[in-house]
Design a protein around this motif. Sequence first.
Motif, PDB file in Angstrom:
ATOM      1  N   ARG A  31       0.661  -1.763   0.405  1.00  0.00           N
ATOM      2  CA  ARG A  31      -0.091  -0.410   0.365  1.00  0.00           C
ATOM      3  C   ARG A  31       0.961   0.608  -0.006  1.00  0.00           C
ATOM      4  O   ARG A  31       0.350   2.042  -0.745  1.00  0.00           O
ATOM      5  N   LYS A  32       1.540   1.311   1.038  1.00  0.00           N
ATOM      6  CA  LYS A  32       2.443   2.919   1.074  1.00  0.00           C
ATOM      7  C   LYS A  32       4.244   2.573  -0.258  1.00  0.00           C
ATOM      8  O   LYS A  32       3.842   3.808  -0.803  1.00  0.00           O
ATOM      9  N   TYR A  33       4.597   1.412  -0.581  1.00  0.00           N
ATOM     10  CA  TYR A  33       5.470   1.674  -1.379  1.00  0.00           C
ATOM     11  C   TYR A  33       5.190   1.509  -2.298  1.00  0.00           C
ATOM     12  O   TYR A  33       5.620   1.149  -3.504  1.00  0.00           O
ATOM     13  N   CYS A  34       3.568   0.732  -2.980  1.00  0.00           N
ATOM     14  CA  CYS A  34       2.927  -0.072  -4.050  1.00  0.00           C
ATOM     15  C   CYS A  34       3.873  -1.110  -5.286  1.00  0.00           C
ATOM     16  O   CYS A  34       4.427  -0.803  -5.662  1.00  0.00           O
ATOM     17  N   GLU A  84       2.029   7.635  -7.951  1.00  0.00           N
ATOM     18  CA  GLU A  84       1.803   6.791  -7.977  1.00  0.00           C
ATOM     19  C   GLU A  84       0.915   6.452  -7.022  1.00  0.00           C
ATOM     20  O   GLU A  84      -0.046   6.226  -6.803  1.00  0.00           O
ATOM     21  N   ARG A  85       1.614   7.057  -5.607  1.00  0.00           N
ATOM     22  CA  ARG A  85       0.517   6.352  -4.589  1.00  0.00           C
ATOM     23  C   ARG A  85      -0.705   7.747  -4.290  1.00  0.00           C
ATOM     24  O   ARG A  85      -1.975   7.202  -4.586  1.00  0.00           O
ATOM     25  N   ARG A  88      -3.171   6.092  -7.194  1.00  0.00           N
ATOM     26  CA  ARG A  88      -3.840   4.779  -7.054  1.00  0.00           C
ATOM     27  C   ARG A  88      -4.702   5.160  -5.666  1.00  0.00           C
ATOM     28  O   ARG A  88      -6.172   4.601  -5.738  1.00  0.00           O
ATOM     29  N   ASN A  89      -4.391   6.074  -4.821  1.00  0.00           N
ATOM     30  CA  ASN A  89      -6.099   6.528  -4.044  1.00  0.00           C
ATOM     31  C   ASN A  89      -7.050   7.509  -4.640  1.00  0.00           C
ATOM     32  O   ASN A  89      -7.810   6.709  -4.223  1.00  0.00           O
TER      33      ASN A  89
END
Length: 109
Positions: A31-34, A84-85, A88-89
């Motif tokens: 989640r945090k580092y994709c 990227e994060r 995705r969110n």
Amino acid sequence: PNDEDSDEDHVELEDFEVGASQYVTKDEAMRKYCLPQGTLAVCSYVEKPNPRNKSWTPMRLYKRSEIRRRARERFGDLEGLVEERRNRNKKRFTNDMAETKDVFKKSKS
């Protein structure tokens, strides 16, 4: 000391990383580092008994410095990972909104 750890002093940390454990769970790595599961499959880890239930599969904890390095390599740099994060969110939010758009509509009886 190996090169990876000596580089730690020069790495820009994100807010959530300051004071954080040196290990990350699989969920946090994804989640945090994709990072995808395929990347995690080649990362080193330590196994610890699952804190929720000792009879469950042991928890895999990955070294945060390796996960951070791989994520930044994958997305170019810190800014690329943050972008990227964010994307995705945004996508997750859009999908959640689409799934719930009819929740409050009156049903015709």
